[in-house]
Design a protein around this motif. Structure first.
Motif, PDB file in Angstrom:
ATOM      1  N   UNK A 142      11.882  -0.589   2.828  1.00  0.00           N
ATOM      2  CA  UNK A 142      12.127  -0.555   4.275  1.00  0.00           C
ATOM      3  C   UNK A 142      11.341  -1.652   4.986  1.00  0.00           C
ATOM      4  N   UNK A 143      10.106  -1.861   4.563  1.00  0.00           N
ATOM      5  CA  UNK A 143       9.305  -2.924   5.147  1.00  0.00           C
ATOM      6  C   UNK A 143       9.948  -4.282   4.870  1.00  0.00           C
ATOM      7  N   UNK A 144      10.424  -4.474   3.639  1.00  0.00           N
ATOM      8  CA  UNK A 144      11.074  -5.734   3.286  1.00  0.00           C
ATOM      9  C   UNK A 144      12.318  -5.968   4.136  1.00  0.00           C
ATOM     10  N   UNK A 145      13.089  -4.936   4.362  1.00  0.00           N
ATOM     11  CA  UNK A 145      14.270  -5.083   5.210  1.00  0.00           C
ATOM     12  C   UNK A 145      13.871  -5.477   6.629  1.00  0.00           C
ATOM     13  N   UNK A 146      12.777  -4.915   7.111  1.00  0.00           N
ATOM     14  CA  UNK A 146      12.288  -5.298   8.424  1.00  0.00           C
ATOM     15  C   UNK A 146      11.884  -6.758   8.474  1.00  0.00           C
ATOM     16  N   UNK A 147      11.255  -7.224   7.400  1.00  0.00           N
ATOM     17  CA  UNK A 147      10.837  -8.624   7.338  1.00  0.00           C
ATOM     18  C   UNK A 147      12.041  -9.549   7.455  1.00  0.00           C
ATOM     19  N   UNK A 148      13.115  -9.233   6.724  1.00  0.00           N
ATOM     20  CA  UNK A 148      14.252 -10.147   6.678  1.00  0.00           C
ATOM     21  C   UNK A 148      15.272  -9.904   7.796  1.00  0.00           C
ATOM     22  N   UNK A 149      15.403  -8.669   8.261  1.00  0.00           N
ATOM     23  CA  UNK A 149      16.391  -8.386   9.301  1.00  0.00           C
ATOM     24  C   UNK A 149      15.853  -8.598  10.711  1.00  0.00           C
ATOM     25  N   UNK A 150      14.532  -8.448  10.883  1.00  0.00           N
ATOM     26  CA  UNK A 150      13.938  -8.618  12.207  1.00  0.00           C
ATOM     27  C   UNK A 150      13.083  -9.881  12.312  1.00  0.00           C
ATOM     28  N   UNK A 151      12.871 -10.574  11.199  1.00  0.00           N
ATOM     29  CA  UNK A 151      12.079 -11.796  11.234  1.00  0.00           C
ATOM     30  C   UNK A 151      10.583 -11.568  11.285  1.00  0.00           C
ATOM     31  N   UNK A 152      10.117 -10.445  10.731  1.00  0.00           N
ATOM     32  CA  UNK A 152       8.686 -10.136  10.746  1.00  0.00           C
ATOM     33  C   UNK A 152       7.908 -11.201   9.970  1.00  0.00           C
ATOM     34  N   UNK A 153       6.819 -11.675  10.575  1.00  0.00           N
ATOM     35  CA  UNK A 153       5.970 -12.674   9.925  1.00  0.00           C
ATOM     36  C   UNK A 153       4.559 -12.156   9.662  1.00  0.00           C
ATOM     37  N   UNK A 154       4.220 -11.006  10.260  1.00  0.00           N
ATOM     38  CA  UNK A 154       2.874 -10.471  10.091  1.00  0.00           C
ATOM     39  C   UNK A 154       2.935  -8.947   9.975  1.00  0.00           C
ATOM     40  N   UNK A 155       2.126  -8.424   9.067  1.00  0.00           N
ATOM     41  CA  UNK A 155       2.054  -6.974   8.846  1.00  0.00           C
ATOM     42  C   UNK A 155       0.610  -6.531   9.017  1.00  0.00           C
ATOM     43  N   UNK A 156       0.416  -5.446   9.744  1.00  0.00           N
ATOM     44  CA  UNK A 156      -0.890  -4.818   9.871  1.00  0.00           C
ATOM     45  C   UNK A 156      -0.811  -3.431   9.247  1.00  0.00           C
ATOM     46  N   UNK A 157      -1.651  -3.197   8.250  1.00  0.00           N
ATOM     47  CA  UNK A 157      -1.788  -1.869   7.651  1.00  0.00           C
ATOM     48  C   UNK A 157      -2.879  -1.151   8.431  1.00  0.00           C
ATOM     49  N   UNK A 158      -2.548  -0.004   8.995  1.00  0.00           N
ATOM     50  CA  UNK A 158      -3.478   0.727   9.862  1.00  0.00           C
ATOM     51  C   UNK A 158      -3.816   2.085   9.251  1.00  0.00           C
ATOM     52  N   UNK A 159      -4.967   2.150   8.576  1.00  0.00           N
ATOM     53  CA  UNK A 159      -5.470   3.447   8.121  1.00  0.00           C
ATOM     54  C   UNK A 159      -6.228   4.118   9.259  1.00  0.00           C
ATOM     55  N   UNK A 160      -6.616   5.371   9.048  1.00  0.00           N
ATOM     56  CA  UNK A 160      -7.413   6.034  10.092  1.00  0.00           C
ATOM     57  C   UNK A 160      -8.507   6.886   9.482  1.00  0.00           C
ATOM     58  N   UNK A 161      -9.573   7.065  10.250  1.00  0.00           N
ATOM     59  CA  UNK A 161     -10.836   7.573   9.723  1.00  0.00           C
ATOM     60  C   UNK A 161     -10.783   8.989   9.169  1.00  0.00           C
ATOM     61  N   UNK A 162      -9.976   9.860   9.739  1.00  0.00           N
ATOM     62  CA  UNK A 162      -9.946  11.244   9.248  1.00  0.00           C
ATOM     63  C   UNK A 162      -8.666  11.542   8.470  1.00  0.00           C
ATOM     64  N   UNK A 163      -8.165  10.531   7.777  1.00  0.00           N
ATOM     65  CA  UNK A 163      -6.913  10.697   7.033  1.00  0.00           C
ATOM     66  C   UNK A 163      -7.051  11.763   5.945  1.00  0.00           C
ATOM     67  N   UNK A 164      -6.098  12.657   5.889  1.00  0.00           N
ATOM     68  CA  UNK A 164      -6.134  13.742   4.909  1.00  0.00           C
ATOM     69  C   UNK A 164      -5.865  13.255   3.492  1.00  0.00           C
TER      70      UNK A 164
END
Length: 201
Positions: free
Chosen positions: A74-96
């Motif tokens: 799905x991320x790859x499709x976003x890159x090619x279909x929407x022209x994404x050039x940058x990805x930010x992976x956002x974790x969070x401090x109290x992740x289960x």
């Protein structure tokens, strides 16, 4: 049933909205991969200084991506279909996913009538994508994206950790550094997002 509530809500939505076709899709430079924890719903975009529509947002358990998994496609499709050039992976401090309770997970699926063997013979933590801590989870996901053979080499991938109590973010991996550098940082004292230094976790 919740379905009836949803259908009633939809009828009200349609009455108020009227017919309005979607606008043509526009290019999006940024994709954000975040945890699917619903408590983060009102926080993710504002914490990054973004508004709705400014980024393609993909959400998974623990903001994790396995090599070749559906979310990575799905991320790859976003890159090619929407022209994404940058990805930010956002974790969070109290992740289960970083404090994954295997016993509770087993109890929950057995209570719903699902046998243990439905998940295969492997370790349940691995099946769930659990990590020792949220920071390592971010590093692992950054690496999985960077190593995907079907993503372009010029895709800039960074990793951030969101302090979900205060809303601050900490850079775990910059787009211009190796993910291994983020692992090296785990051995050194670090500052909590928006706070004082804390010991390695």
């Amino acid at each position: 049933m919740l379905l009836e509530r949803i259908l009633e809500g939809n009828r009200e939505y349609v009455r108020e909205r009227g017919a309005r076709p979607l606008p043509p899709p526009e290019p999006l430079r940024l994709a954000v991969l975040a945890c699917f924890d619903p408590r983060l719903d009102p926080m993710i975009l504002p914490a990054l200084g973004l508004t709705a529509g400014e980024a393609l947002v993909v959400r998974t358990a623990g903001a994790a991506l396995g090599p070749g998994g559906g979310e990575l496609r799905s991320l790859a499709l976003g890159v090619f279909l929407f022209g994404v050039t940058e990805v930010v992976v956002l974790g969070h401090s109290s992740c289960r996913m970083s404090g994954f309770d295997t016993a509770s997970f087993i109890e929950a699926f057995r209570a719903r009538g699902v046998p243990r063997d439905a998940f295969g013979p492997g370790d349940l933590r691995e099946w769930a994508g659990a990590t020792p801590d949220a920071r390592r989870g971010v590093i692992s996901t950054v690496r999985a994206i960077r190593e995907a053979p079907f993503l372009p080499r010029d895709l800039a991938v960074s990793g951030l950790l969101l302090d979900d109590t205060r809303g601050g973010v900490e850079v775990v991996v910059r787009h211009d550094e190796e993910a291994a550098a983020g692992i090296a940082h785990l051995a050194a004292p670090r500052a909590a997002p928006g706070g004082a230094p804390q010991a390695p976790g």
